[in-house]
Design a protein around this motif. Structure first.
Motif, mmCIF file in Angstrom:
data_model
loop_
_atom_site.group_PDB
_atom_site.id
_atom_site.type_symbol
_atom_site.label_atom_id
_atom_site.label_comp_id
_atom_site.label_asym_id
_atom_site.label_seq_id
_atom_site.Cartn_x
_atom_site.Cartn_y
_atom_site.Cartn_z
ATOM 1 N N MET A 1 0.830 -1.202 0.000
ATOM 2 C CA MET A 1 0.000 0.000 0.000
ATOM 3 C C MET A 1 0.868 1.257 0.000
ATOM 4 O O MET A 1 0.647 2.179 -0.763
ATOM 5 N N ALA A 2 1.875 1.313 0.867
ATOM 6 C CA ALA A 2 2.738 2.491 0.930
ATOM 7 C C ALA A 2 3.476 2.699 -0.387
ATOM 8 O O ALA A 2 3.567 3.833 -0.885
ATOM 9 N N ILE A 3 4.002 1.622 -0.956
ATOM 10 C CA ILE A 3 4.743 1.754 -2.209
ATOM 11 C C ILE A 3 3.808 2.185 -3.336
ATOM 12 O O ILE A 3 4.205 2.930 -4.241
ATOM 13 N N ASP A 4 2.554 1.742 -3.308
ATOM 14 C CA ASP A 4 1.586 2.163 -4.326
ATOM 15 C C ASP A 4 1.337 3.664 -4.239
ATOM 16 O O ASP A 4 1.226 4.350 -5.261
ATOM 17 N N ARG A 5 1.246 4.184 -3.017
ATOM 18 C CA ARG A 5 1.025 5.626 -2.848
ATOM 19 C C ARG A 5 2.266 6.415 -3.280
ATOM 20 O O ARG A 5 2.146 7.516 -3.829
ATOM 21 N N TYR A 6 3.419 5.844 -3.015
ATOM 22 C CA TYR A 6 4.663 6.491 -3.461
ATOM 23 C C TYR A 6 4.671 6.587 -4.984
ATOM 24 O O TYR A 6 4.960 7.652 -5.556
ATOM 25 N N ARG A 7 4.326 5.507 -5.656
ATOM 26 C CA ARG A 7 4.281 5.521 -7.114
ATOM 27 C C ARG A 7 3.247 6.523 -7.612
ATOM 28 O O ARG A 7 3.473 7.227 -8.605
ATOM 29 N N TYR A 8 2.106 6.573 -6.928
ATOM 30 C CA TYR A 8 1.048 7.492 -7.329
ATOM 31 C C TYR A 8 1.534 8.935 -7.218
ATOM 32 O O TYR A 8 1.290 9.758 -8.109
ATOM 33 N N LEU A 9 2.220 9.257 -6.128
ATOM 34 C CA LEU A 9 2.745 10.612 -5.951
ATOM 35 C C LEU A 9 3.749 10.934 -7.054
ATOM 36 O O LEU A 9 3.722 12.045 -7.616
ATOM 37 N N GLU B 1 12.630 3.980 -7.391
ATOM 38 C CA GLU B 1 12.242 2.735 -6.718
ATOM 39 C C GLU B 1 13.224 1.620 -7.030
ATOM 40 O O GLU B 1 13.664 0.886 -6.130
ATOM 41 N N ASN B 2 13.591 1.490 -8.295
ATOM 42 C CA ASN B 2 14.523 0.425 -8.673
ATOM 43 C C ASN B 2 15.889 0.617 -8.029
ATOM 44 O O ASN B 2 16.533 -0.346 -7.599
ATOM 45 N N THR B 3 16.326 1.864 -7.952
ATOM 46 C CA THR B 3 17.629 2.143 -7.355
ATOM 47 C C THR B 3 17.618 1.864 -5.860
ATOM 48 O O THR B 3 18.517 1.206 -5.328
ATOM 49 N N PHE B 4 16.620 2.345 -5.173
ATOM 50 C CA PHE B 4 16.546 2.146 -3.728
ATOM 51 C C PHE B 4 16.330 0.676 -3.377
ATOM 52 O O PHE B 4 16.753 0.200 -2.327
ATOM 53 N N ARG B 5 15.668 -0.062 -4.272
ATOM 54 C CA ARG B 5 15.366 -1.464 -3.980
ATOM 55 C C ARG B 5 16.530 -2.391 -4.297
ATOM 56 O O ARG B 5 16.846 -3.307 -3.549
ATOM 57 N N SER B 6 17.165 -2.153 -5.463
ATOM 58 C CA SER B 6 18.145 -3.131 -5.936
ATOM 59 C C SER B 6 19.582 -2.653 -5.935
ATOM 60 O O SER B 6 20.497 -3.438 -6.144
ATOM 61 N N VAL C 1 10.159 5.949 1.178
ATOM 62 C CA VAL C 1 8.727 5.869 0.871
ATOM 63 C C VAL C 1 7.896 6.422 2.020
ATOM 64 O O VAL C 1 6.971 7.217 1.826
ATOM 65 N N GLY C 2 8.221 5.997 3.245
ATOM 66 C CA GLY C 2 7.451 6.432 4.400
ATOM 67 C C GLY C 2 7.477 7.935 4.600
ATOM 68 O O GLY C 2 6.452 8.561 4.883
ATOM 69 N N VAL C 3 8.664 8.524 4.439
ATOM 70 C CA VAL C 3 8.779 9.971 4.639
ATOM 71 C C VAL C 3 8.114 10.728 3.492
ATOM 72 O O VAL C 3 7.433 11.742 3.715
#
Length: 203
Positions: free
Chosen positions: A1-9, A75-80, A107-109
């Motif tokens: 859910m949080a990552i979806d909102r991050y993508r939406y923003l 997202e890809n950079t922070f994840r991988s 994402v949270g911030v």
């Protein structure tokens, strides 16, 4: 859910808002994490756009440009761990060192930032509370799937119409072929009607 909102923003907020939200997020990172962001995100942008320091605002400006140029970069950079980590060029990858914790922090911030609060309301920063943007994001996905399904159905209908047209044309050929006689069999049809062997009527 949080990552979806991050993508939406990232998809819907103007670039200056994305930059400010990430400046807030990067300010929460440790100095080591900010250096990692500088290195990894810097590898995804032209040299002229790379930040020269790891202060939060400079990092946020660089990160926003990277994301606007190629959505999904952050997202890809922070994840991988970014493109260099995959090649093993810099030892332990960004992802293996900080990966989910860094992505989770950013994402949270970001979704709880003052920018997100102003744009979407305070509930946007709480993934456990449904907000209108969740439905909007889901609607976009469903619309895309419906469009693909409609295109497939249209293609099937067109193909079926072509097959039916071909069958009808074949039927017409058979009807007129039989009606006019002809062929090696010397069949009837109009050939017989007008005299069989070609003699026509006797006058």
């Amino acid at each position: 859910m949080a990552i979806d909102r991050y993508r939406y923003l990232l998809r819907t907020a103007p670039p200056d808002a994305v930059e400010q939200a990430h400046a807030e997020a990067f300010a929460q990172l440790t100095p080591e994490q900010r250096r990692q962001v500088l290195t990894e995100v810097g590898a995804t942008v032209p040299a002229s756009e790379r930040a020269t320091t790891d202060d939060p605002q400079s990092l946020a400006r660089m990160a926003t440009r990277a994301e606007m140029r190629n959505p999904g970069t952050l997202e890809n950079t922070f994840r991988s761990g970014g493109p260099g980590a995959a090649a093993g060029a810099r030892g332990p990858s960004f992802g293996s060192m900080m990966g989910s914790s860094l992505l989770g922090t950013v994402v949270g911030v970001v979704i709880g930032s003052a920018v997100a609060n102003a744009m979407f309301g305070p509930a946007f920063g709480d993934p456990t509370t449904p907000v209108a943007e969740d439905a909007a994001a889901a609607g976009e996905g469903e619309a895309g799937e419906a469009g693909e399904a409609g295109a497939d159905a249209g293609a099937d209908t067109e193909a079926a119409g072509m097959d039916a047209g071909g069958a009808e044309a074949a039927g017409d050929d058979g009807m007129f072929g039989g009606f006019f006689g002809g062929g090696d069999e010397g069949g009837g049809g109009l050939g017989d009607f007008f005299g069989g062997d070609g003699g026509g009527f006797d006058f």
